[in-house]
Design an enzyme around this catalytic site. Sequence first.
Site, PDB file in Angstrom:
ATOM      1  CB  ILE A  68      -5.198   4.777   5.150  1.00  0.00           C
ATOM      2  CG1 ILE A  68      -3.701   4.911   4.635  1.00  0.00           C
ATOM      3  CG2 ILE A  68      -5.910   6.025   4.505  1.00  0.00           C
ATOM      4  CD1 ILE A  68      -3.196   3.800   4.477  1.00  0.00           C
ATOM      5  CG  ASP A  93     -10.511   5.155   6.517  1.00  0.00           C
ATOM      6  OD1 ASP A  93     -11.566   5.559   6.415  1.00  0.00           O
ATOM      7  OD2 ASP A  93     -10.001   4.159   6.095  1.00  0.00           O
ATOM      8  CB  ILE A 141      -0.891  -0.069   1.180  1.00  0.00           C
ATOM      9  CG1 ILE A 141      -2.126  -1.081   0.785  1.00  0.00           C
ATOM     10  CG2 ILE A 141      -1.597   1.204   1.334  1.00  0.00           C
ATOM     11  CD1 ILE A 141      -2.933  -1.334   2.310  1.00  0.00           C
ATOM     12  NE  ARG A 160      -6.181  -2.566  11.633  1.00  0.00           N
ATOM     13  CZ  ARG A 160      -6.721  -2.906  10.418  1.00  0.00           C
ATOM     14  NH1 ARG A 160      -6.998  -1.847   9.824  1.00  0.00           N
ATOM     15  NH2 ARG A 160      -6.869  -3.886  10.049  1.00  0.00           N
ATOM     16  CD  GLU A 173     -11.400   2.125  13.442  1.00  0.00           C
ATOM     17  OE1 GLU A 173     -12.072   1.465  13.016  1.00  0.00           O
ATOM     18  OE2 GLU A 173     -10.492   2.874  12.990  1.00  0.00           O
ATOM     19  CG  HIS A 188     -11.425   1.076   9.112  1.00  0.00           C
ATOM     20  ND1 HIS A 188     -11.141   0.614  10.183  1.00  0.00           N
ATOM     21  CD2 HIS A 188     -11.018   0.813   8.086  1.00  0.00           C
ATOM     22  CE1 HIS A 188     -10.071  -0.201   9.793  1.00  0.00           C
ATOM     23  NE2 HIS A 188     -10.163  -0.201   8.502  1.00  0.00           N
ATOM     24  CB  VAL A 189     -14.470   4.145   3.813  1.00  0.00           C
ATOM     25  CG1 VAL A 189     -15.864   4.147   4.798  1.00  0.00           C
ATOM     26  CG2 VAL A 189     -13.931   5.306   3.949  1.00  0.00           C
TER      27      VAL A 189
HETATM   28  C1  8YV Z   1     -11.536  -3.272   6.656  1.00  0.00           C
HETATM   29  C2  8YV Z   1      -8.898  -3.218   6.898  1.00  0.00           C
HETATM   30  O1  8YV Z   1     -11.953  -2.128   7.338  1.00  0.00           O
HETATM   31  O2  8YV Z   1      -8.349  -4.952   5.370  1.00  0.00           O
HETATM   32  C3  8YV Z   1      -8.216  -4.283   6.370  1.00  0.00           C
HETATM   33  O3  8YV Z   1      -7.209  -4.528   7.150  1.00  0.00           O
HETATM   34  O4  8YV Z   1      -8.851  -2.601   7.890  1.00  0.00           O
HETATM   35  C4  8YV Z   1     -10.079  -2.874   5.948  1.00  0.00           C
HETATM   36  O5  8YV Z   1      -9.881  -3.090   4.494  1.00  0.00           O
HETATM   37  C5  8YV Z   1     -11.606  -4.516   7.147  1.00  0.00           C
HETATM   38  O6  8YV Z   1     -11.666  -5.391   5.992  1.00  0.00           O
HETATM   39  C6  8YV Z   1     -12.968  -4.698   8.005  1.00  0.00           C
HETATM   40  O7  8YV Z   1     -13.964  -4.311   7.246  1.00  0.00           O
END
Ligand code: 8YV
Length: 314
Positions: free
Chosen positions: A232, A258, A157, A234, A263, A281-282
């Site tokens: 983006i 995010d 990422i 944790r 949460e 968290h999107v």
């Molecule tokens: C989603 C994520 O929030 O994949 C992850 O680690 O944090 C995000 O893609 C997760 O899948 C929960 O919905």
Amino acid sequence: MATKPDILVIIPIRPAQMQMLQDSYTLHRYDQAEDRDAFLTEVGDKIRGVVTMGISPFTEDMLDHLPRLEIVALGSVGYDTIDVEACNARGIPVTNTPDVLTNDVADLAMALTFDSFRGYSRGERYVRQGRWRDEGSMAPTTSVTGKTMGIVGLGRIGKAIARRAEAFEMKVAYHGRREQSEMPYAFFDTPAALAAESDVVVLACPGGDETRGLVNREVLDGLGADGHLVNISRGSVVNEPELLKALQNNRIAGAALDVFDNEPKINEAFFTLDNVVLQPHVGSATQETRGAMAQLVVDNLAAHFSGKPLLTPV
Ligand code: 8YV
């Protein structure tokens, strides 16, 4: 006919893929159980697979209730809440969902960077509140072109974010566990040193104990009054009380987040601040990507129960 393997669903996946699981397995809905501990004790003995995500705890204690467990299939790329070591010590593989979410998460990192610098969300509020009409133009914001983005965690990422930042004519630097000399970006061996050189620090590292509280007061002060923070990854990567203080006192210019502690019941002190952009968290939350993530859960389980190699083991 062979009996269907029993699967414990701690967090469900998308409806279409839940239907596929329903067709091939006997599902036990821990997520819907009123008394979850009692449910685990009741069905634990027969469970051969677990479906969950790396945002919900999966502990050694839970493993103790699942003596026949063969596989844990995560519908997330992150696995910081999963005791992978304890699983592996018992010969239980864990799978996650890398790659399929990389572009969407990287897109959000850029969108948040732009929003924090250019004040898009603030501008939206300004128009809706009638302030443009009543007070005239909004104050000028800050340009992204030519600025330095410091990325913490140059994994899949992080690299996708770096490519996008380059396309926007930003300079890129990074901090991570190790220097990647093949990458054309400057490496800094501490987050504070990176922050001191960056106009925006973007967090793209895994969560968990190794990165807990990595963004502390020193890092925020390194960013300084013109610096921005984008997260983006944790919530745990940031010392949130320190971030709140830095935002409240304008010791940094802004943050775009995010992910948060606790949460979705996040600290409401964020709600009152105008220099922070908030998202629920999107990062991976598009139809396409969430579908692909759910399909990986189905495909990893199918591979396991038909004796084939797993697609994406952690
Ligand atoms: C989603 C994520 O929030 O994949 C992850 O680690 O944090 C995000 O893609 C997760 O899948 C929960 O919905």
